[in-house]
Design a protein around this motif. Sequence first.
Motif, mmCIF file in Angstrom:
data_model
loop_
_atom_site.group_PDB
_atom_site.id
_atom_site.type_symbol
_atom_site.label_atom_id
_atom_site.label_comp_id
_atom_site.label_asym_id
_atom_site.label_seq_id
_atom_site.Cartn_x
_atom_site.Cartn_y
_atom_site.Cartn_z
ATOM 1 N N THR A 34 37.741 38.702 40.647
ATOM 2 C CA THR A 34 37.222 39.515 41.745
ATOM 3 C C THR A 34 37.263 38.770 43.071
ATOM 4 N N GLN A 35 36.956 39.503 44.138
ATOM 5 C CA GLN A 35 36.880 38.946 45.486
ATOM 6 C C GLN A 35 35.919 39.799 46.305
ATOM 7 N N LEU A 36 35.417 39.232 47.391
ATOM 8 C CA LEU A 36 34.641 40.017 48.345
ATOM 9 C C LEU A 36 35.622 40.865 49.138
ATOM 10 N N TYR A 37 35.490 42.180 49.027
ATOM 11 C CA TYR A 37 36.497 43.068 49.609
ATOM 12 C C TYR A 37 36.014 43.763 50.877
ATOM 13 N N ASN A 38 34.736 44.078 50.952
ATOM 14 C CA ASN A 38 34.173 44.769 52.115
ATOM 15 C C ASN A 38 32.824 44.170 52.469
ATOM 16 N N VAL A 39 32.438 44.337 53.720
ATOM 17 C CA VAL A 39 31.054 44.166 54.132
ATOM 18 C C VAL A 39 30.693 45.400 54.947
ATOM 19 N N ALA A 40 29.412 45.686 55.041
ATOM 20 C CA ALA A 40 29.004 46.902 55.745
ATOM 21 C C ALA A 40 27.664 46.708 56.428
ATOM 22 N N ILE A 41 27.539 47.352 57.579
ATOM 23 C CA ILE A 41 26.266 47.478 58.272
ATOM 24 C C ILE A 41 25.985 48.970 58.351
ATOM 25 N N GLY A 42 24.981 49.412 57.606
ATOM 26 C CA GLY A 42 24.723 50.845 57.540
ATOM 27 C C GLY A 42 25.910 51.561 56.910
ATOM 28 N N THR A 43 26.421 52.560 57.597
ATOM 29 C CA THR A 43 27.560 53.324 57.082
ATOM 30 C C THR A 43 28.900 52.799 57.595
ATOM 31 N N THR A 44 28.867 51.760 58.419
ATOM 32 C CA THR A 44 30.103 51.197 58.965
ATOM 33 C C THR A 44 30.592 50.068 58.074
ATOM 34 N N SER A 45 31.802 50.224 57.538
ATOM 35 C CA SER A 45 32.344 49.261 56.596
ATOM 36 C C SER A 45 33.512 48.506 57.221
ATOM 37 N N TYR A 46 33.649 47.237 56.840
ATOM 38 C CA TYR A 46 34.728 46.390 57.343
ATOM 39 C C TYR A 46 35.452 45.782 56.149
ATOM 40 N N LYS A 47 36.780 45.880 56.139
ATOM 41 C CA LYS A 47 37.557 45.463 54.983
ATOM 42 C C LYS A 47 37.901 43.982 55.034
ATOM 43 N N ARG A 48 38.354 43.510 53.877
ATOM 44 C CA ARG A 48 38.862 42.145 53.773
ATOM 45 C C ARG A 48 39.948 41.928 54.824
ATOM 46 N N GLY A 49 39.872 40.787 55.527
ATOM 47 C CA GLY A 49 40.831 40.507 56.583
ATOM 48 C C GLY A 49 40.257 40.706 57.966
ATOM 49 N N GLU A 50 39.089 41.351 58.071
ATOM 50 C CA GLU A 50 38.464 41.528 59.384
ATOM 51 C C GLU A 50 37.484 40.384 59.680
ATOM 52 N N TYR A 51 36.384 40.335 58.942
ATOM 53 C CA TYR A 51 35.382 39.298 59.165
ATOM 54 C C TYR A 51 35.192 38.395 57.947
ATOM 55 N N ILE A 52 35.838 38.737 56.856
ATOM 56 C CA ILE A 52 35.794 37.924 55.640
ATOM 57 C C ILE A 52 36.882 36.868 55.719
ATOM 58 N N GLN A 53 36.514 35.634 55.484
ATOM 59 C CA GLN A 53 37.475 34.551 55.579
ATOM 60 C C GLN A 53 38.605 34.681 54.544
ATOM 61 N N PRO A 54 39.816 34.237 54.908
ATOM 62 C CA PRO A 54 40.901 34.212 53.923
ATOM 63 C C PRO A 54 40.636 33.150 52.859
ATOM 64 N N VAL A 55 41.227 33.360 51.699
ATOM 65 C CA VAL A 55 41.090 32.448 50.570
ATOM 66 C C VAL A 55 42.372 31.636 50.433
ATOM 67 N N VAL A 56 42.225 30.364 50.104
ATOM 68 C CA VAL A 56 43.388 29.509 49.871
ATOM 69 C C VAL A 56 43.840 29.684 48.424
ATOM 70 N N GLY A 57 45.127 29.928 48.222
ATOM 71 C CA GLY A 57 45.649 30.091 46.871
ATOM 72 C C GLY A 57 45.453 31.509 46.362
ATOM 73 N N PRO A 58 45.620 31.720 45.054
ATOM 74 C CA PRO A 58 45.436 33.059 44.466
ATOM 75 C C PRO A 58 44.036 33.587 44.755
ATOM 76 N N TYR A 59 43.951 34.719 45.456
ATOM 77 C CA TYR A 59 42.672 35.154 46.001
ATOM 78 C C TYR A 59 41.698 35.689 44.957
ATOM 79 N N LEU A 60 42.166 35.950 43.731
ATOM 80 C CA LEU A 60 41.270 36.430 42.691
ATOM 81 C C LEU A 60 40.807 35.323 41.751
ATOM 82 N N ASN A 61 41.377 34.152 41.868
ATOM 83 C CA ASN A 61 41.036 33.074 40.939
ATOM 84 C C ASN A 61 39.659 32.497 41.229
ATOM 85 N N PRO A 62 38.913 32.137 40.193
ATOM 86 C CA PRO A 62 37.605 31.500 40.405
ATOM 87 C C PRO A 62 37.763 30.036 40.782
ATOM 88 N N VAL A 63 36.653 29.459 41.255
ATOM 89 C CA VAL A 63 36.576 28.020 41.470
ATOM 90 C C VAL A 63 35.932 27.428 40.222
#
Length: 248
Positions: free
Chosen positions: A25-54
């Motif tokens: 899994t990954q963090l895909y969205n964040v939201a304030i109230g009904t306004t949602s923001y997708k991955r790539g807007e305010y969520i930092q990019p991941v190094v390497g395969p983005y679904l892999n765990p640490v």
Amino acid sequence: MLSLSYSSLAIVLCATAGHLVSAHTQLYNVAIGTTSYKRGEYIQPVVGPYLNPVANFTTNEIRCRNTNGASPQTPYLSVKAGSEFSVVWHRSSDSPSDNMVAPSHRGPCMIYMGKVEKNPDDIKWFKIYELGFNKDTDKWCSDVARDNHGRVDVVIPKDIEDGKYLLRTELLALHRANHVWGAQFYPNCVQLDVSGSSNKFLDPPPEFVEFPGAYKSDDPGILYKYWQDKGMNYVIPGPKVYPPTKPN
């Protein structure tokens, strides 16, 4: 006796790897109230395969699934202290049918904040949310979030300082946690610009930790007999939640 050619074996291994990744899994969205923001807007990019765990939480990747502090390419989302903030985990889309993580990957959720520092090693993190296992419902936080299409709602503390923060979300899958380095960590970070706070911490202040450094390999919430204990005596790793829950 069954034998496989190299090409057939490669196909089997690739299919198995694909199945394992699809469970992550990954963090895909964040939201304030009904306004949602997708991955790539305010969520930092991941190094390497983005679904892999640490797997190794002694490395800098445990911070945000990358090795950095604040990302200069990632803008800051303006939020008000004391307001509700939502995080949403998915695998590959924000569709409600895209489950956040495989049902077998059960465990707690934790959310931290840390004020941005020039040197990421200097960031002091404090926990603002945690949810582990509920004996009454027989559900982990991962189950609760999955039932809510990957969404967890938190409150940005009022009694903090204004400024730029990293909000660090973390899912911890425990299905292999019965041996050292078996627990799977899924951290991601959001960049926030917090305003409207009290500009001071409560007394006592948060219990600050560092990443890496907050977790040890023998912590009871990390080295854990998941299949034997089944959540009954589980202790969530890391510091206490800030602000502390007020007594009734």
